[in-house]
Each structure stands twice: as structure tokens, then as C-alpha cells.
Write an enzyme that holds these catalytic residues in place. Structure first.
Site, mmCIF file in Angstrom:
data_model
loop_
_atom_site.group_PDB
_atom_site.id
_atom_site.type_symbol
_atom_site.label_atom_id
_atom_site.label_comp_id
_atom_site.label_asym_id
_atom_site.label_seq_id
_atom_site.Cartn_x
_atom_site.Cartn_y
_atom_site.Cartn_z
ATOM 1 N N SER A 261 0.846 -1.184 0.000
ATOM 2 C CA SER A 261 0.000 0.000 0.000
ATOM 3 C C SER A 261 0.880 1.232 0.000
ATOM 4 C CB SER A 261 -0.884 0.004 1.242
ATOM 5 O OG SER A 261 -0.078 0.280 2.371
ATOM 6 N N LYS A 262 0.234 2.389 0.071
ATOM 7 C CA LYS A 262 0.964 3.668 0.044
ATOM 8 C C LYS A 262 2.009 3.753 1.157
ATOM 9 C CE LYS A 262 -1.699 6.839 -2.612
ATOM 10 N NZ LYS A 262 -3.157 6.651 -2.560
ATOM 11 N N ARG A 263 1.761 3.027 2.255
ATOM 12 C CA ARG A 263 2.719 3.042 3.350
ATOM 13 C C ARG A 263 4.104 2.602 2.892
ATOM 14 N NH1 ARG A 263 2.306 -0.753 6.868
ATOM 15 N NH2 ARG A 263 0.612 -1.794 5.787
#
Ligand code: GLU
Length: 491
Positions: A261-263
Site C-alpha cells: 500500500s501507500k505506506r
């Protein structure tokens, strides 16, 4: 290929079916890549289909971004919304009649039904199910309405959706090309909405109708769709169509093993272009995510990937997305570029004013030297600025380890004397290395004591291309100037 059940030969047609709801994600490119590799391996067709039936999430500019992304990655498609083809249109919003027609057919043969339940009623059911901790699903309220009565209500303008009648008993088996047999109990499958009250289809109906009419086989897609597959298989059955084979790709995980994910950094596919990655490097990297080429080799050209790719060598387990590995691939691909190509690709990242200062041959050398150390095209400017501008640095940086400034000054002075004697035309990397190294040797000047200050005087950096390389590119005059400046800094 054969379809596994009756050994009939079927033409391979795979598809990438993104929903235009935002900027394409690297995971989508990965799905597209595996579909593309499979189609190209079997000399089949690769199709782009835009699944734009979710109007609440629809973003008009997303389709162009999807096309731009596929182009940049070189994943060419044989049929698609912008090039058309024999099974078009390739945008679901342009095929609504077809979905409506098959929804009606399903109602007529009793495989689907009109559901008149209001959103409020559905919310009530959900609330109750949550409270009782039972699975959230439609309670079948309209399932057994008299079909004639339901038809009349609908004809009189009453709002309704169309739902698929999932059998209460039995099981549905997905014979997945990657995961093998996956069994679903029918009793846990919800009566899926096929057509919404505004006449638009849901993903399930649209995707089955399109995969059927576009003759897609196999359907290769992300693991998150596996739980939808039994519903779709039941839909094929209800429509009297042979289902395609399915292959569900593994999840992509971040290095902490959680879903990517964006993390884990930006996953916007076009950002790779803007950040100075080469499509060939990203493709090579993505191909090895979850696919095992069964060799220790890691570098594969597109042609090799096409030749070797097989679904049965795709892992079931999640694939770890390792950004450092991608950087490593990119650095390798950067260094392997032909010089002219490298300059062409690096130019947009460099400052125009600086580029114009240099003759093409010198620019080629500057960029080539920087590429030796860069992971991306974006890093090249920082590795070239010292060629264009005299470097700024703290005088103490000139001293090698514990060397005192006086000794450093003596070494720089000696370098100046040696290099002054070398004619400008002979100022090549090899000559410089031979002459300076033999003096260091003969006069016991010390390698670190001499070459470290030379590097810093020329580049201002602790880590840089070798001092002889830099000196040769800068030329005699500029090299002497920079060494003299270092002398001034020390005094
Ligand atoms: N439109 C779906 C998506 O965006 C496609 C799912 C499928 O491949 O069937 O992922």
C-alpha cells in the site's frame, strides 16, 4: 493451450480490465504484465477493456492514464477502446444493452429475480445480522415472489435490482491454474446483484458477459477476485456458457509482509517514469515478483520473458515487493544503455543551461560517468553538477584521514607541477593514471594522501567518480584551476 476438461484447443485471449477510478497502481501493471506475457507466449491476443460501470468512483481522466501507463511500459494490446477490434466496444458503459438483455434472459429462465427491497430494508437486515454476528447477506425476501407479479410491478415502474439465485446447497469448485482446486460452499454465497435499479450492471454480470463475448481465456487476475469467481461460475452456468479457466495471482506484499500500500512508498505506476526508472528495468523486476523462472539468472529481456513465462511457475504465496531490488535492477539497466540512448533519456532531467554548455561528446562522458553511480535517471543531475559548477566544500575535507593541512597542500602542489607538464592533448584518463600513480610510487607520496585531495578539489564530494576520470573530462585548464583553488583554501 487446452482447456483442461476436454482437451479442445482454444485460442489464447487474455485481458487487462481496469476500472477507471484513479491513477494506475503498480499492482495493476503487474496484472497487466502477466496477462501480456501469457498472451505473447502463446501467440494469442491481449485485450484492454475499461470496466467503467461504477459511476460513483468513475474518473474521466483515468482511462488516458491507463493507456499512457501501458504505452510507457510497452505492454501493447491488440484490441482496446482507442484502437477497437472485432469484439468491441471495449468500454463497458457502451455495452449496457447487452448486459440488460442477459439479465432479462436470466429472469425469464428463473436463474435470477427482481428484488424490490428498499435500501432502508437492506440496512435493517444488515444491522440485525451484525448484531447476531451472522454473515452479512441478502435474506432472500424477494427470491420467491411470483415471477409474473414481479414482472408486472417492474413494468409499472417500481424500482428493482436483479439478483442471481444462488443454489442453497452444494458447492462450487474453482479449478484455478495457479492455486488448483478451491471449493466454495454455495450456502455462504450471497444472491449477487447483477443489475442495479438504474439499469447499470454490477461488475459480476458485466465481466462475465464481456469475458464470454470477447472470448477471453484464461482470465488472469488479482487474488482479491478469487471470492467472486464462484458467483461468476454460477452465472456462466445459468447463462448456459462454458466458463473460461481462471488464474488468481498472488498478493503483492511490502517488505513487512503486509499488503502492499501507500505506506510502502508511492505505488503510482507513472511515478516510476517521473522518478527516472526505465520501463525495461521495472518490467524485469515485476516479472520476477511471484514468478519463478527456475534459474539463478535475474536479467531477462522482454523476448526472454515471453519465451519462458508460464502460469504454473507462478507462486501461490504472496510476493514480496522489494524497492531496493528494483533500484538494483534499474542501476543495472542504466549502466547497460548505449551512450547515445543514455544521454537522450537523461537530458530531460538535467538543467538545459548546463547541457547547452557542453559539446555532445563531453555530455556523453559526463552522463556516462554519473550513470555508473546512479540508481535512477533522477539521480544523475546531482552526480553531474560538479562538472558544470566549481564545487563548494569545507577545506578540511581535503585532508585524507589524519593528514595535516600542510602535507595535503604539499601533495596538491606536487600534483599541480606534474599535471602542468602534461600537454592538454594528452590529458586522458589512462595517461593521468599512469603518470600520477608512477610519481606517487617513485616519490612515496601516498595514494590516499594524494588522490583523496585531488578527488575533493575536483568534485567537492567524498564519493564521486574516480579523480582521473573527472580530470580527463574537465580538461587540463579547469583541473589546474580547481587544484589551485584548493591550495588557496588551505592557506
Ligand atoms: N475491474 C476489475 C479491476 O479493476 C477487474 C477484475 C477482473 O479482472 O475480473 O480490478
Amino acid at each position: 493451450m487446452t482447456n483442461g476438461t476436454n482437451n479442445e484447443i482454444i485460442a489464447v485471449r487474455t485481458r487487462f480490465a481496469p476500472s477507471p477510478t484513479g491513477d494506475p497502481h503498480v499492482g495493476s501493471v503487474w496484472t497487466a504484465l502477466f496477462n501480456w506475457l501469457y498472451a505473447r507466449h502463446y501467440h494469442g491476443k491481449f485485450i484492454l477493456r475499461i470496466e467503467d460501470t461504477d459511476r460513483t468512483r468513475f474518473i474521466a481522466s483515468a482511462e488516458m492514464k491507463i493507456i499512457e501507463t501501458l504505452r510507457w511500459f510497452g505492454l501493447d494490446y491488440d484490441e482496446g477502446p482507442d484502437i477497437d477490434g472485432p469484439f468491441g466496444p471495449y468500454r463497458q458503459s457502451e455495452r449496457l444493452n447487452l448486459y440488460q438483455q442477459y439479465a432479462e434472459q436470466l429472469i425469464a429462465n428463473g436463474a435470477a429475480y427482481y428484488c424490490f427491497c428498499s435500501p432502508e430494508r437492506l440496512q435493517e437486515i444488515r444491522k440485525e445480522q451484525k448484531l447476531r454476528k451472522t454473515p452479512i447477506r441478502y435474506d432472500g425476501h424477494c427470491r420467491n415472489l411470483d415471477p409474473q407479479a414481479a414482472f408486472s410491478r417492474r413494468a409499472a415502474g417500481e424500482i428493482a435490482v436483479v439478483r442471481l439465485k444462488i443454489p442453497f446447497n452444494g458447492q462450487t469448485v474453482v479449478d484455478d491454474l495457479i492455486r488448483g482446486r478451491v471449493v466454495f460452499k454455495n450456502s455462504v454465497i450471497d444472491d449477487q446483484i447483477l443489475l442495479k435499479s438504474d439499469g447499470w450492471p454490477t461488475y459480476h454480470l458485466a465481466s462475465v458477459v464481456d469475458d464470454h463475448f470477447m472470448q477471453i481465456n484464461p482470465v488472469i487476475r488479482a487474488e482479491e477476485w478469487l471470492s467472486s469467481t464462484p458467483k461468476q461460475l454460477l452465472l456462466y452456468q445459468a447463462l448456459g456458457w462454458t466458463a473460461p479457466r481462471f488464474a488468481h495471482l498472488p498478493l503483492i506484499l511490502g517488505s513487512d509482509r503486509s499488503k502492499l500500500s501507500k505506506r510502502h512508498g508511492s505505488m503510482d505506476a507513472l511515478k516510476f517514469r517521473d522518478d527516472g526508472y526505465l520501463p525495461e528495468a521495472v518490467i524485469n523486476f515485476l516479472a520476477l515478483l511471484g514468478w519463478n523462472p527456475k534459474t539463478n539468472e535475474e536479467f531477462f529481456t522482454r523476448a526472454e520473458l515471453i519465451k519462458r513465462f508460464e502460469l504454473k511457475a507462478v507462486n501461490k504465496a504472496g510476493a514480496i515487493y522489494d524497492r531496493q531490488k528494483l533500484d538494483w535492477f534499474n542501476a543495472h539497466y542504466l549502466r547497460s544503455l548505449p551512450p547515445a540512448e543514455l544521454v537522450h533519456l537523461a537530458k530531460p532531467y538535467l538543467e538545459k543551461k548546463e547541457v547547452e554548455k557542453l559539446p555532445p561528446a563531453a555530455l556523453g562522458r559526463v552522463v556516462g560517468v554519473a550513470a555508473e553511480r546512479a540508481k535512477t535517471l533522477l539521480e544523475i543531475p546531482a552526480l553531474t553538477t560538479f562538472f558544470f559548477k566549481r564545487p563548494a566544500y569545507e577545506p578540511s575535507l581535503l585532508n585524507w584521514k589524519q593528514t595535516v593541512a600542510d602535507l595535503t597542500a604539499q601533495r596538491i602542489n606536487r600534483l599541480l607541477e606534474i599535471l602542468k607538464d602534461l600537454p592538454a592533448a594528452d590529458f586522458t584518463e589512462d595517461n593521468l593514471e599512469n603518470i600520477v600513480k608512477s610519481k606517487i610510487n617513485d616519490e612515496k607520496l601516498g595514494v590516499g594522501e594524494t588522490l583523496w585531495p585531488m578527488r575533493v578539489a575536483l568534485t567537492g564530494l567524498k564519493e564521486s567518480p574516480g579523480p582521473f576520470t573527472v580530470a580527463a573530462i574537465l580538461g587540463k585548464e579547469e583541473t589546474l584551476e580547481r587544484l589551485s583553488e584548493a591550495m588557496k583554501k588551505l592557506s
